[in-house]
Scaffold this motif. Sequence first.
Motif: not given
Length: 401
Positions: A66-67, A70-76, A108-116, A186-189
């Motif tokens: 996610s670093d 970005g945050r959204k792709a791993p959540l998907y 799969g569930a752990c993405a929603g545990m760590v990224i938020p 988490r913007p590209p820069e």
Amino acid sequence: MKTSFFGTALVLGLLSAIGPFAIDMYLPALPSIGQSLGASMGAVQASLMAFFISLGVGQIIYGPVSDMLGRKAPLYFGLVLFALGSVGCALAPDIETLVVLRFIQGLGACAGMVIPRAVVRDLHTGHDAARHMSLLMLVFSVSPILAPLAGSVLIEVFGWRAVFWAVTVAALLGLVLLATSLPETRPPEDRVNSSFGSALAAYGVLLKDRHFLGLVFIGAFGISSFFAYLANSSFVLIDHYGLTPRQYSIAFAANAASFIGISQFTGKLSARFGLVKLVKFAVVGYALTMTLLLAVNLSGMERLDVMLGMLFIGYGFLGLVVPTTAVLALDEHGEIAGTASALMGTLQFVTGAVVMAVTGAMADGTARPMVAGIAGSAIVAWVLARITLRHAGRAAAQDKE
């Protein structure tokens, strides 16, 4: 895309709750799963433990990813994997298959545990982060408060497999919310210097940071006391005390409501007294209450109302410990918030799985092993707080002078 302070917390809380929903709806079903699949209590608990282990281990990957992406792709990815695992669990023909699929579901569930948690750190620090974290936990509370009751109703009407179809629907709802209501924080820069190499280096830094580790393990043993309750309470309250699945769900929800309700005072109390003082106070109340509960049990008093009342008080104190230690641990690691949040989650869930295994191995059909695991975890958390926050308290006092 702009979202309000509460709106972001709502979405993050719901995404965070999907994984725990698959735990809490599942709890009233444990005895019936054993009967349906011809499995022992230990084998059924293994399906729960497999989910917890994968929740912990998977986070160590999702955080750095996610670093980098970005945050959204791993959540998907996580939500899709969770949905597929849930469908498999609903169709599992035996306990061995269920254990394997629960492990996949947990990955799969752990993405929603760590990224938020990393998203919260992207947006806020200090008291604002504590307030946001407590709001996230308020939404997150829909799982331990409502999920067991919803699960018990589904089990009574449709059988235990309906629980997994329900969490599949929850994952699909999470995908819709993610696509429509959560901006990328988490913007590209900010991703330029993030790689697996930098993640390994970051893990090295974090593992050498005694203050970070101390805070993580205070929260870990706090959460572990709740995990010991998760793994054993359905057998203790249903089989030993004779509660129905629905009565058990209400008892479970009451303790969860205490934990979540008191956590909502975190922002105001930390602003007034400081995060460090708040943790010190709360961990003492938590340890004293749970130790007293063990003493009462060892004296021979096994009244259900006494046990539930003391758990209600103890988990209220714990509601102040968990969000504040998370904020303190992440505060100094904003550049690697995803990685730091991942390591925190991994260590906490692995610790919880170990405590669950120990209490499960000691299970004798009574409440005593569960209560001992809860009290032991609380005492360890208090000792770690004494060691970790001793110098932090002095530093905070010097900063005010």
